[in-house]
Design an enzyme around this catalytic site. Structure first.
Site, mmCIF file in Angstrom:
data_model
loop_
_atom_site.group_PDB
_atom_site.id
_atom_site.type_symbol
_atom_site.label_atom_id
_atom_site.label_comp_id
_atom_site.label_asym_id
_atom_site.label_seq_id
_atom_site.Cartn_x
_atom_site.Cartn_y
_atom_site.Cartn_z
ATOM 1 C CG HIS A 100 -1.928 -1.106 1.193
ATOM 2 N ND1 HIS A 100 -2.360 -1.773 2.323
ATOM 3 C CD2 HIS A 100 -2.605 -1.672 0.152
ATOM 4 C CE1 HIS A 100 -3.254 -2.688 1.985
ATOM 5 N NE2 HIS A 100 -3.421 -2.645 0.679
ATOM 6 C CD GLU B 273 -0.851 0.250 4.752
ATOM 7 O OE1 GLU B 273 -0.201 -0.812 4.786
ATOM 8 O OE2 GLU B 273 -2.098 0.292 4.722
ATOM 9 C CG HIS C 78 0.564 -4.297 5.001
ATOM 10 N ND1 HIS C 78 -0.401 -3.949 4.095
ATOM 11 C CD2 HIS C 78 1.155 -5.410 4.503
ATOM 12 C CE1 HIS C 78 -0.398 -4.814 3.083
ATOM 13 N NE2 HIS C 78 0.538 -5.717 3.322
ATOM 14 C CD GLU D 105 -1.353 -4.160 9.086
ATOM 15 O OE1 GLU D 105 -0.993 -2.952 9.047
ATOM 16 O OE2 GLU D 105 -2.061 -4.681 8.204
#
Length: 465
Positions: free
Chosen positions: A98, A101, A228, A320
């Protein structure tokens, strides 16, 4: 180890840029955000800087281009760059899927610098890691999205600005949906690994997704993580639950893989090596031990980590890493120190379980041999040279190697907590028995009518995905 095979898939162009002058290079990934060149050109220069410092253990290659024509660069670390060494596992990190990110992108650039510098200093741990592992680092899978996000910067960046690629597609919802095929296959006792792709899959994916699928089909990756932002947790498969919706509402259901305990261990390796991920409370959410099953958090279809597990031999998790998708420059050093040990420790996890060679009676490697572990309904296959890698937790296992045209072989082996156990399989070819001739009765028949020509089944080697 002795080099064995040069890897030169058609999707891997040669090196592309001359090394830039030192004055054009920032001293850290953070400077890429504010330098005089475009962010993606700066990225290539930063990678070239790493290669110029460690030319004998690095290689830069591109797996393809984005929608807007930007290269998808990979920096490789190995004692024999560009070569697959038998019994040496392949590992990958993918960042910036992404585009907005960005912390993962910056951490992977910093990791590349760290590996190079520590190797030059003679750090035994890093030297051993580079000599025993082939490491592939892709800082940005979505350079077009990153360009959009970087133009706004961390202060004015919208939550979704730059997330998708230039066609407005979320790349982590763009891989072929193999979960649905797998759930159906499970009901009819079909294949539990290397699920075939739909016939029209190429027309349904973006250029970046296509490049990654061809990439992971060209290398026998064993372990991987994609980085991410927006939360702080180590997420493991499956991402997609079998029943995504229930009475028109999102339904979160823990959806484990057959390797669930192993995936939990891999996720915990990262979370407990991270400075605060393992504490659980982050970004207003709580995840015990800092890990979560993907579908238990929220169900996601056509994601990259499930695709890796179902289509290749690769075990992938999603990391994440920050509440803020585009953290300010002054926060980068703190984030690097929080993730540095975890990034290295996770690579080391590729060295566990069992590995070995699958060969015939003449010691020729057998590609595409299926390695099955009793009690775990997920198989892996041997690579082009016949070597295989099966990640497993410590314990005793019954393992079978099989290949078309050969007799299967089963062994029992014990896996310890440290280095992988070496388990080789030498398979014997199947014997094609000639049926007994029947005696003629009554009228004497022509000899040709009595003889049945027996043609041995040809040995077919599997295709490495």
């Amino acid at each position: 180890m002795v080099p064995a095979q040069q890897t030169t898939p058609a999707s891997h162009p040669t090196l592309l840029f001359p090394p830039p002058a030192p004055s054009q290079l920032g001293s850290s990934g953070s400077q890429l955000w504010q330098g005089p060149c475009s962010p993606c050109l700066c990225l290539s220069r930063e990678q070239w800087h790493r290669r110029s410092q460690c030319p004998y253990v690095t290689r830069i290659y591109s797996i393809g281009r984005s929608v807007e024509g930007r290269h998808l660069y990979v920096l490789e670390f190995s004692d024999y760059p560009g070569i697959h060494e038998p019994l040496e596992p392949e590992f990958k990190y993918v960042g910036n899927m992404h585009g907005n990110e960005v912390l993962g992108r910056e951490l992977l650039l910093q990791l590349s610098e760290f590996l190079c510098e520590e190797y030059r200093r003679g750090n035994e741990r890093i030297t051993r890691l580079i000599h025993d592992t082939r490491i592939h680092i892709m800082p940005s899978m979505n350079p077009d999205g990153y360009e959009v996000a970087a133009k706004q910067g961390p202060d004015s960046n919208g939550y979704l600005t730059g997330r998708n690629n230039a066609n407005g597609v979320d790349l982590n919802r763009n891989f072929p949906d193999l979960n649905t095929l797998m759930y159906y296959s499970r009901e009819i006792s079909g294949p539990n690994h290397h699920i075939p792709l739909p016939d029209n899959w190429k027309s349904q994916v973006e250029p970046e997704t296509l490049a990654v699928i061809q990439w992971i089909s060209s290398y026998n990756f064993v372990l991987s993580a994609n980085l991410h932002g927006g939360a702080v947790v180590a997420n493991y498969p499956y991402d997609k639950s079998q029943d995504q919706r229930f009475r028109s509402h999102r339904r979160t259901v823990n959806t484990p893989t057959p390797d669930d305990k192993l995936f939990q261990k891999l996720a915990k390796t990262y979370s407990y090596a991270h400075s605060w991920m393992h504490r659980g409370w982050n970004c207003g959410d709580y995840f015990a031990d800092g890990i979560t099953n993907g579908a238990s958090w929220y169900s996601l279809s056509k994601g990259m980590q499930d695709f890796n597990y179902l289509y290749t031999n690769c075990f992938e998790i999603t990391l994440e890493l920050s509440c803020n998708k585009f953290p300010p420059e002054e926060d980068l050093e703190r984030q690097w120190m929080a993730n540095r040990e975890a990034l290295v420790a996770f690579i080391e996890e590729v060295h566990q379980g069992i590995k070995g060679m699958v060969s015939d009676e003449n010691n020729n490697g057998i590609a595409g041999a299926v390695i099955s572990v009793q009690g775990i309904s997920h198989d892996i296959t041997s690579g082009d040279m016949g070597d295989y890698f099966r990640l497993l937790l410590p314990g005793t296992y019954t393992v079978t190697a099989s290949a078309e045209g050969y007799q299967p072989l089963t062994v029992t082996t014990t896996v310890g907590p440290a280095a992988p156990s070496l388990v080789h399989f030498q398979l014997k070819q199947e014997v094609v028995r000639k049926p007994a001739e029947r005696k003629a009765s009554g009228t004497r028949m022509n000899n040709k009518a009595l003889q049945k020509k027996v043609v041995p089944r040809a040995t077919r080697r599997g295709t490495q995905r």
